[in-house]
Design an enzyme around this catalytic site. Structure first.
Site, PDB file in Angstrom:
ATOM      1  N   CYS A  44       0.830  -1.197   0.000  1.00 49.88           N
ATOM      2  CA  CYS A  44       0.000   0.000   0.000  1.00 49.88           C
ATOM      3  C   CYS A  44       0.870   1.254   0.000  1.00 49.88           C
ATOM      4  O   CYS A  44       1.843   1.345   0.755  1.00 49.88           O
ATOM      5  CB  CYS A  44      -0.922  -0.008   1.216  1.00 49.88           C
ATOM      6  SG  CYS A  44      -1.914   1.494   1.386  1.00 49.88           S
ATOM      7  N   ASP A  50      -0.377  -6.049   0.097  1.00 53.90           N
ATOM      8  CA  ASP A  50      -1.664  -6.347  -0.536  1.00 53.90           C
ATOM      9  C   ASP A  50      -1.472  -7.601  -1.377  1.00 53.90           C
ATOM     10  O   ASP A  50      -0.491  -7.728  -2.104  1.00 53.90           O
ATOM     11  CB  ASP A  50      -2.120  -5.193  -1.445  1.00 53.90           C
ATOM     12  CG  ASP A  50      -2.397  -3.914  -0.671  1.00 53.90           C
ATOM     13  OD1 ASP A  50      -2.945  -4.012   0.444  1.00 53.90           O
ATOM     14  OD2 ASP A  50      -2.080  -2.833  -1.179  1.00 53.90           O
TER      15      ASP A  50
END
Length: 262
Positions: free
Chosen positions: A195, A202
């Site tokens: 992120c 992620d």
């Protein structure tokens, strides 16, 4: 240690990172696990800390698990671990997430089978020490939609353990010529980025379909996807970056880039 002393010790652990923006985890660290005595709540219930009135296990499922082989190939999966209900302590959930994230760049073995075995053994040892009990760990293959996946070739399905993936990633995409109306459909479960705001990982699956006269090789495409592991972008930006790279380099008649993040 008394209950009061345990609470003071726990507050010190919590003050490090729980309830705050989490640091980017750079290396394996079992010290990230935060132990919470079961006695805290059992005292409130009027149950003695060592009473065995509870039977069974706490079953945890972790969907974001990854580590590396010695050649740089990521391994991605799901684990389930079970903590006996009679254990003196449990582990705090965010600390477990941070702890598992610390494996992301850790080399666990030369083959997928041996690395999975070593990973599960280490997680079992680490959490067993924190909970003062015997914790079992089970590796689970990531769930996939077989109907959707039917027309896509999974890039990591072939034997990939002999390839130097670090060198492949550094070399970038390689292309081959293809006949007219040539279609490739690729899938990989090794998509991982970070992120832009929190620097936390992620996870996702990526699906690529190209109709073109010039397409990347399978090995270089997988290396390119794996090289996203340290990119700090939002999900949409990752998809756009891959799409634009293939659009400009392959000049395809048709192009699909679809990422399914957890």
């Amino acid at each position: 240690m008394s209950v009061k002393g345990e609470k003071q010790h726990l507050e010190t652990d919590i003050d490090r990172f729980l309830g705050k923006q989490s640091p980017r985890i750079e290396a394996y660290d079992s010290g990230l696990l935060v132990r919470i005595p079961r006695s805290f709540n059992r005292v409130n219930l009027g149950v003695q800390a060592d009473a065995r009135v509870f039977e069974g296990v706490d079953i945890w499922t972790a969907y974001e698990v990854s580590f590396l082989l010695a050649n740089g190939l990521p391994v991605v999966g799901v684990i389930q671990f079970s903590v006996p209900a009679h254990s003196p302590a449990i582990v705090e959930s965010k600390s477990v997430k941070l702890y598992l994230s610390s494996f992301n760049s850790e080399q666990m073995g030369d083959s997928i089978e041996s690395a999975i075995s070593a990973f599960c053994a280490r997680v079992s040892d680490d959490i067993s020490r924190k909970t003062e009990s015997e914790v079992s760990v089970r590796w689970v293959t990531r769930w996939q939609d077989p109907e959707f996946l039917g027309s896509f070739l999974t890039l990591e399905s072939s034997k990939r353990e002999a390839i130097d993936w670090k060198q492949c990633a550094a070399q970038g995409l390689h292309y081959i010529s293809a006949p007219d109306d040539f279609t490739v459909r690729w899938h990989s479960s090794l998509l991982r980025s970070q992120c832009r705001i929190t620097q936390q990982p992620d996870w996702g699956d990526i699906f690529i379909e190209i109709v073109a006269k010039r397409v990347p090789t399978e090995v270089s495409m997988l290396a390119y996807i794996m090289n996203m592991r340290d990119e700090e972008h939002f999900h949409e930006e990752i998809v756009e970056a891959i799409y634009y790279e293939l659009l400009t380099s392959c000049q395809p008649e048709e192009l699909l880039v679809y990422a399914q993040y957890t």
